[in-house]
Scaffold this motif. Sequence first.
Motif, PDB file in Angstrom:
ATOM      1  N   ARG A 102       7.349  24.750  58.537  1.00  0.00           N
ATOM      2  CA  ARG A 102       7.018  25.654  59.640  1.00  0.00           C
ATOM      3  C   ARG A 102       8.217  26.509  60.049  1.00  0.00           C
ATOM      4  O   ARG A 102       8.063  27.630  60.556  1.00  0.00           O
ATOM      5  CB  ARG A 102       6.543  24.830  60.846  1.00  0.00           C
ATOM      6  CG  ARG A 102       6.054  25.651  62.030  1.00  0.00           C
ATOM      7  CD  ARG A 102       5.871  24.788  63.259  1.00  0.00           C
ATOM      8  NE  ARG A 102       7.121  24.222  63.726  1.00  0.00           N
ATOM      9  CZ  ARG A 102       8.010  24.899  64.457  1.00  0.00           C
ATOM     10  NH1 ARG A 102       7.792  26.163  64.782  1.00  0.00           N
ATOM     11  NH2 ARG A 102       9.126  24.323  64.854  1.00  0.00           N
ATOM     12  N   THR A 151       8.114  16.686  69.454  1.00  0.00           N
ATOM     13  CA  THR A 151       7.679  17.766  70.341  1.00  0.00           C
ATOM     14  C   THR A 151       8.753  18.839  70.444  1.00  0.00           C
ATOM     15  O   THR A 151       8.469  20.046  70.373  1.00  0.00           O
ATOM     16  CB  THR A 151       7.354  17.212  71.739  1.00  0.00           C
ATOM     17  OG1 THR A 151       6.293  16.257  71.628  1.00  0.00           O
ATOM     18  CG2 THR A 151       6.920  18.331  72.674  1.00  0.00           C
ATOM     19  N   GLN A 152      10.003  18.407  70.602  1.00  0.00           N
ATOM     20  CA  GLN A 152      11.105  19.371  70.657  1.00  0.00           C
ATOM     21  C   GLN A 152      11.279  20.083  69.322  1.00  0.00           C
ATOM     22  O   GLN A 152      11.519  21.295  69.280  1.00  0.00           O
ATOM     23  CB  GLN A 152      12.399  18.651  71.038  1.00  0.00           C
ATOM     24  CG  GLN A 152      12.419  18.106  72.459  1.00  0.00           C
ATOM     25  CD  GLN A 152      13.603  17.191  72.684  1.00  0.00           C
ATOM     26  OE1 GLN A 152      13.651  16.079  72.157  1.00  0.00           O
ATOM     27  NE2 GLN A 152      14.566  17.653  73.457  1.00  0.00           N
ATOM     28  N   GLU A 166       9.049  20.761  67.124  1.00  0.00           N
ATOM     29  CA  GLU A 166       7.969  21.720  66.921  1.00  0.00           C
ATOM     30  C   GLU A 166       8.118  22.971  67.779  1.00  0.00           C
ATOM     31  O   GLU A 166       7.445  23.974  67.540  1.00  0.00           O
ATOM     32  CB  GLU A 166       6.627  21.039  67.196  1.00  0.00           C
ATOM     33  CG  GLU A 166       6.266  19.999  66.133  1.00  0.00           C
ATOM     34  CD  GLU A 166       5.075  19.141  66.515  1.00  0.00           C
ATOM     35  OE1 GLU A 166       4.651  19.218  67.689  1.00  0.00           O
ATOM     36  OE2 GLU A 166       4.583  18.396  65.643  1.00  0.00           O
ATOM     37  N   SER A 167       9.012  22.931  68.760  1.00  0.00           N
ATOM     38  CA  SER A 167       9.239  24.105  69.610  1.00  0.00           C
ATOM     39  C   SER A 167      10.387  24.975  69.109  1.00  0.00           C
ATOM     40  O   SER A 167      10.606  26.078  69.610  1.00  0.00           O
ATOM     41  CB  SER A 167       9.536  23.662  71.047  1.00  0.00           C
ATOM     42  OG  SER A 167      10.807  23.022  71.124  1.00  0.00           O
ATOM     43  N   ILE A 168      11.114  24.495  68.107  1.00  0.00           N
ATOM     44  CA  ILE A 168      12.258  25.238  67.577  1.00  0.00           C
ATOM     45  C   ILE A 168      11.767  26.399  66.715  1.00  0.00           C
ATOM     46  O   ILE A 168      10.807  26.273  65.956  1.00  0.00           O
ATOM     47  CB  ILE A 168      13.177  24.295  66.776  1.00  0.00           C
ATOM     48  CG1 ILE A 168      13.838  23.293  67.727  1.00  0.00           C
ATOM     49  CG2 ILE A 168      14.237  25.073  66.003  1.00  0.00           C
ATOM     50  CD1 ILE A 168      14.657  22.228  67.031  1.00  0.00           C
ATOM     51  N   GLN A 169      12.448  27.517  66.840  1.00  0.00           N
ATOM     52  CA  GLN A 169      12.055  28.713  66.113  1.00  0.00           C
ATOM     53  C   GLN A 169      12.593  28.692  64.681  1.00  0.00           C
ATOM     54  O   GLN A 169      13.355  27.817  64.285  1.00  0.00           O
ATOM     55  CB  GLN A 169      12.564  29.958  66.852  1.00  0.00           C
ATOM     56  CG  GLN A 169      12.026  30.086  68.274  1.00  0.00           C
ATOM     57  CD  GLN A 169      10.509  30.134  68.307  1.00  0.00           C
ATOM     58  OE1 GLN A 169       9.892  30.939  67.607  1.00  0.00           O
ATOM     59  NE2 GLN A 169       9.893  29.273  69.122  1.00  0.00           N
ATOM     60  N   HIS A 223       6.617  19.755  58.983  1.00  0.00           N
ATOM     61  CA  HIS A 223       7.455  20.077  60.142  1.00  0.00           C
ATOM     62  C   HIS A 223       8.591  21.020  59.753  1.00  0.00           C
ATOM     63  O   HIS A 223       8.985  21.897  60.534  1.00  0.00           O
ATOM     64  CB  HIS A 223       8.048  18.797  60.746  1.00  0.00           C
ATOM     65  CG  HIS A 223       7.044  17.916  61.411  1.00  0.00           C
ATOM     66  ND1 HIS A 223       6.791  16.639  60.984  1.00  0.00           N
ATOM     67  CD2 HIS A 223       6.217  18.131  62.470  1.00  0.00           C
ATOM     68  CE1 HIS A 223       5.859  16.093  61.751  1.00  0.00           C
ATOM     69  NE2 HIS A 223       5.489  16.982  62.651  1.00  0.00           N
TER      70      HIS A 223
END
Length: 235
Positions: free
Chosen positions: A224, A183-184, A186-189, A221
């Motif tokens: 992205r 989850t973390q 997937e939030s990274i730019q 992952h």
Amino acid sequence: MFIVSLIFFVLFLPSVSVSYANTLFLHIEGKNDTLSIYAETGTQTKSYQVKRLQDIEALYPLLQRRQIDRNSFEQLLRELGIEVFEPIHTFIESSSEIGFVMAENLVKLPLDLLYVKEIPLFLQKPITYSFTKINSQNLQFSNTLSALIISDKTADPENGTYFLKKLLPSSAEYYDIKDINLTQLESIQTKDVILISAHGRIRFDNNDCIGLGDEQISPSHLARLSPKLVYLDSC
């Protein structure tokens, strides 16, 4: 114990003329048990075939075994190295780096693991794997690059990955693998560089992954994040 380091260079190069200098490009295709190789330098070309594709594909599964006869395995690497690289040994000797241009279904072949004159090829020359010709010299390192670093202490006991954090103190995000989950992640730019040292697996069924606690990091992952360079160190 055999340690397998996987280095994937994902380079987004500008559409300008580039010089490949002394790079030896080996274009790799395969069908049934036949490996087709087209070798090219700036001045020479050579095409040939090797009927040992299945033996090369079996190398990674052999490495995954808990018990493996090291002498027999190294002898296999010697035999395969002779068949694959002996026809172009002069090309290899005169090159400064080697670029394997792979058919998509063959990108996992560990060709640089094969022996050339009693030494694995990857210990003798810089190696790249790609789907098209690339020039590794076009990747310029700068302290303005952004980076994501993830380290599993059981795979990186000396914390070698932290060296990149020291090079990029203000732009690199560093995580112990215990302190990050999917989850973390997937939030990274977007990041220019990704460096991960952790346990993982490679298969020929498109089910490759790197362990992240009880979760798994898949290629999607990382894609992205649109990186320019990805370094994966897995054992």
